[in-house]
Design an enzyme around this catalytic site. Sequence first.
Site, PDB file in Angstrom:
ATOM      1  N   CYS A 184       0.825  -1.210   0.000  1.00 34.43           N
ATOM      2  CA  CYS A 184       0.000   0.000   0.000  1.00 34.43           C
ATOM      3  C   CYS A 184       0.856   1.256   0.000  1.00 34.43           C
ATOM      4  CB  CYS A 184      -0.909  -0.001   1.228  1.00 34.43           C
ATOM      5  SG  CYS A 184      -1.807   1.541   1.471  1.00 34.43           S
TER       6      CYS A 184
ATOM      7  N   TYR B 226      -5.705   6.221  -9.058  1.00 40.82           N
ATOM      8  CA  TYR B 226      -6.905   5.433  -8.753  1.00 40.82           C
ATOM      9  C   TYR B 226      -8.133   5.994  -9.461  1.00 40.82           C
ATOM     10  CZ  TYR B 226      -4.322   2.903  -5.165  1.00 40.82           C
ATOM     11  OH  TYR B 226      -3.420   2.103  -4.505  1.00 40.82           O
TER      12      TYR B 226
END
Length: 329
Positions: free
Chosen positions: A69, A204
């Site tokens: 992440c 994203y």
Amino acid sequence: MTGPSSTVAPAEAGPVDFARYGTIYQPRGGAELAPWGTADAYPLRERISDDGPFPAAPGRYHLYVSLACPFAHRTLIVRALKGLEEVVGVSVVDPIRDGRGWAFRTGRGQTLDTAGNGFAFLSEAYEASVPDGHYTGRVSVPVLWDTRERRIVANYYPTITIDLETRFDAWARHPEVDLYPGDLRTDIDALNDHIGEHVNNGVYHAGFARTQEAYEAGYDEVFNALDGLEDRLTRSGPYLFGDRLTEADVRLWVTLVRFDAVYHGHFKVNRRRLVDYPALWAYARRLHALPAFRDTTDLDQIKRHYYGTQLHLNPTGVVPKGPVVDWSL
């Protein structure tokens, strides 16, 4: 050093099971549709403060992270830059995540819960941190955990790194490293907001878009931002604030290091690769030469997480072997 007053034997989650649990953890309640960064999505926002319930102390706090992440990666870089490895503990979840969310399993580069709680799933930490055990936000990383009070201090990633940078100097091996200097904070905050919205989250916006229009908007957003950062570094490098390494560099790096390996192909932000930007590529290699950036980067876990769990984007789950990139200066 102080730590948890009592510990529970580590537990290991069962095997990943996409067939039974699905591939994407679904947050519950109001967080399901909450945008990233909003209070509904990341409601645990306490701070480390001398006059609050969570004062700085060595050994009291623990990070739950994923090496995959980018938002959690920031905390590991700051922890290393400041020399807080003996001050703030860390547990690393499995990069492969089914619908139950982040889990603790043995494997290369990952750990069981080493904070003494015996959690098998990170969701258990969240449930332990709300009065009725019914947590409705996102079960995300990073998490800053208080081993004394046995609850989460914060899951709001923008403030966790700032607290690590500014509250633990009394015990840091490198207190002279000032990533959030007072004279630059307003400018750092403004640049962080820009990088966060258009680069960190921008990839994203493109990668998770459900329409052509939304994808193209995200695509343009990312490359407009990268073009501007290329110009900035060309004019005033070597870092984003001249010769001063700051929080802003940490925030940008975590997207840059994933760009060619993941975002360029997996998220279809493919106008240019990182290596095609002369100033950004030189800047990224300069950061990679610093152990705090290089040694906290695990491209194997990064690629296995994105390609192996986001099966709505990559249905076969096949993880690419490449690219082969020479990060040397």
